[in-house]
Design an enzyme around this catalytic site. Sequence first.
Site, PDB file in Angstrom:
ATOM      1  N   HIS A  20      21.061  12.934  -9.112  1.00 19.29           N
ATOM      2  CA  HIS A  20      21.034  11.804 -10.064  1.00 19.29           C
ATOM      3  C   HIS A  20      21.587  10.489  -9.493  1.00 19.29           C
ATOM      4  CE1 HIS A  20      25.132  12.804 -11.188  1.00 19.29           C
ATOM      5  NE2 HIS A  20      24.829  13.801 -11.971  1.00 19.29           N
ATOM      6  N   HIS A  29      31.483  23.848 -18.258  1.00 21.01           N
ATOM      7  CA  HIS A  29      30.867  22.511 -18.247  1.00 21.01           C
ATOM      8  C   HIS A  29      29.381  22.639 -18.596  1.00 21.01           C
ATOM      9  CE1 HIS A  29      29.827  18.528 -17.069  1.00 21.01           C
ATOM     10  NE2 HIS A  29      29.696  18.693 -15.777  1.00 21.01           N
ATOM     11  N   GLU A  66      26.863  20.393 -18.067  1.00 21.23           N
ATOM     12  CA  GLU A  66      25.828  19.720 -17.256  1.00 21.23           C
ATOM     13  C   GLU A  66      24.890  20.773 -16.654  1.00 21.23           C
ATOM     14  OE1 GLU A  66      27.273  16.702 -14.545  1.00 21.23           O
ATOM     15  OE2 GLU A  66      25.302  15.766 -14.478  1.00 21.23           O
ATOM     16  N   ASP A  97      23.438  21.516 -13.980  1.00 23.19           N
ATOM     17  CA  ASP A  97      23.604  22.179 -12.678  1.00 23.19           C
ATOM     18  C   ASP A  97      24.519  23.410 -12.800  1.00 23.19           C
ATOM     19  OD1 ASP A  97      25.447  20.084 -13.185  1.00 23.19           O
ATOM     20  OD2 ASP A  97      26.125  20.072 -11.103  1.00 23.19           O
ATOM     21  N   HIS A 156      34.279  15.550 -16.117  1.00 22.61           N
ATOM     22  CA  HIS A 156      33.787  14.201 -16.328  1.00 22.61           C
ATOM     23  C   HIS A 156      32.834  14.118 -17.528  1.00 22.61           C
ATOM     24  CE1 HIS A 156      29.647  14.542 -14.260  1.00 22.61           C
ATOM     25  NE2 HIS A 156      30.146  15.728 -14.300  1.00 22.61           N
ATOM     26  N   ASP A 200      33.665  20.878 -11.977  1.00 14.93           N
ATOM     27  CA  ASP A 200      33.297  19.861 -10.986  1.00 14.93           C
ATOM     28  C   ASP A 200      34.491  19.346 -10.182  1.00 14.93           C
ATOM     29  OD1 ASP A 200      30.520  19.574 -11.246  1.00 14.93           O
ATOM     30  OD2 ASP A 200      30.721  18.263 -12.984  1.00 14.93           O
ATOM     31  N   TYR A 259      32.489  12.435  -3.227  1.00 17.86           N
ATOM     32  CA  TYR A 259      32.305  13.051  -4.544  1.00 17.86           C
ATOM     33  C   TYR A 259      33.217  12.368  -5.571  1.00 17.86           C
ATOM     34  CZ  TYR A 259      31.858  17.082  -7.724  1.00 17.86           C
ATOM     35  OH  TYR A 259      31.610  17.904  -8.787  1.00 17.86           O
ATOM     36  N   HIS A 319      31.198  23.221  -6.865  1.00 19.61           N
ATOM     37  CA  HIS A 319      30.383  22.730  -5.744  1.00 19.61           C
ATOM     38  C   HIS A 319      31.210  22.807  -4.465  1.00 19.61           C
ATOM     39  CE1 HIS A 319      27.368  20.895  -8.413  1.00 19.61           C
ATOM     40  NE2 HIS A 319      28.350  20.292  -9.077  1.00 19.61           N
TER      41      HIS A 319
HETATM   42 FE1  FEO Z   1      28.992  17.605 -13.910  1.00 19.40          FE
HETATM   43 FE2  FEO Z   1      28.269  19.616 -11.230  1.00 19.40          FE
HETATM   44  O1  FEO Z   1      28.035  18.847 -12.919  1.00 19.40           O
END
Ligand code: FEO
Length: 394
Positions: A24, A78, A80, A82, A145, A164, A191, A224
């Site tokens: 993104h 989370h 999101e 991903d 976040h 994250d 990041y 991640h």
């Molecule tokens: Fe906020 Fe890795 O997604």
Amino acid sequence: MKPVEIAKGIYDVGVIDWNIRDFHGYSTYRGTSYNAYLILDEKITLIDTVKKEFADELMENISSIVDPNSIDYVISNHTEPDHSGGLARVMHRIGEDKPLYCSKMGAKNLALHFPQKWNFKAVGSGEELSIGKRKLTFLETRMLHWPDSMFTYLQNEKILFSSDAFGQHYAGHEKFDDVIGDAIMPHAKKYFANILLPYSNLILKLVEQVTALGLEFNMICPDHGVIWRQDPAKIIQAYIEWSKQEPEKKAVVIYDTMWHSTEKMANAITVGLIDCGVTVKPMHLRKWHRSDIMTEVMDARAVIIGSPTLNNGLYPTVSDFLTYMKGLKPKNKIGTAFGSYGWSGEAAKLIRNELEAMKIEIVEPELRQQYIPDSEGMNACFELGSKIGRAIAG
Ligand code: FEO
């Protein structure tokens, strides 16, 4: 990726996305990973999932350890996609009525992403979940976040599943900080600069909160990149430093150019800055990705932005970068604007307005040069760089 046993009975069953190059709007030259964690106890527990297109691989990884039907609890730290994209596949396989633990905002946001009526168990900070010999504690990290973000802390082994936070977009064979060493830090910094910078104050408050709770960490497992097991304190300390946004003696000259005139100005400003002994990064907006530029902006004192005037406005790449930087809310900066123009010459003023809107202190008026800067114009650019250099050097 095959599952990795990160501690006895605890596995990373996530996947590596070797080929992603744009996340993104953030450049991921080294790919990324979507980590998900499986804890084997009396209640088998899965923490987070992966991006939807990797759901089959996640299921294969889980199946190589246990029958997915035997998973008792799922935790979503989370929403999101991903990390939640694989949820539909997981819940369908293990049973749609299995308890799905998440924050209150997580329950709301997951319901806005998925039509299924899952058995949400909304939890708040400090709530515990016994999974047999082990006990988990939830810690809401709202707006770190997303509104739904939370951490899950495994009390027995002192492992933090941090979603994250503390992550890096990095795909590699190295699973742990001690294997990759300091080479991971630039990825962690990028990041932070591109995802967490706007929440710097919240991060400092969270660190205070965690310190007050007396939590200790043997391992920090983000969603991640690599896991911090050798020196989890190192990444926490780095987050504290980055969150303070105390600038270095450094300037970033960010620009685009039509016929090289704004580039000439940028180069002369750069020489003026170098002359004052400060670190300088001239960054052409079509040679550097916005997310790499933002990483340099994070610890710079001065941000000097240039654009030619195009159709009474900004060059599109400059507009793009200003919009991106504004959202990331960098602090403690000085700066100004510059640019070449043919007749109307609005660009430099437009940049200045944007910098002021970001609360960047304008320490020198914006500088414009008509068409091609002559020697006097180049001297004015050098002088602008020198003045800002002296302001940085103190
Ligand atoms: Fe906020 Fe890795 O997604």
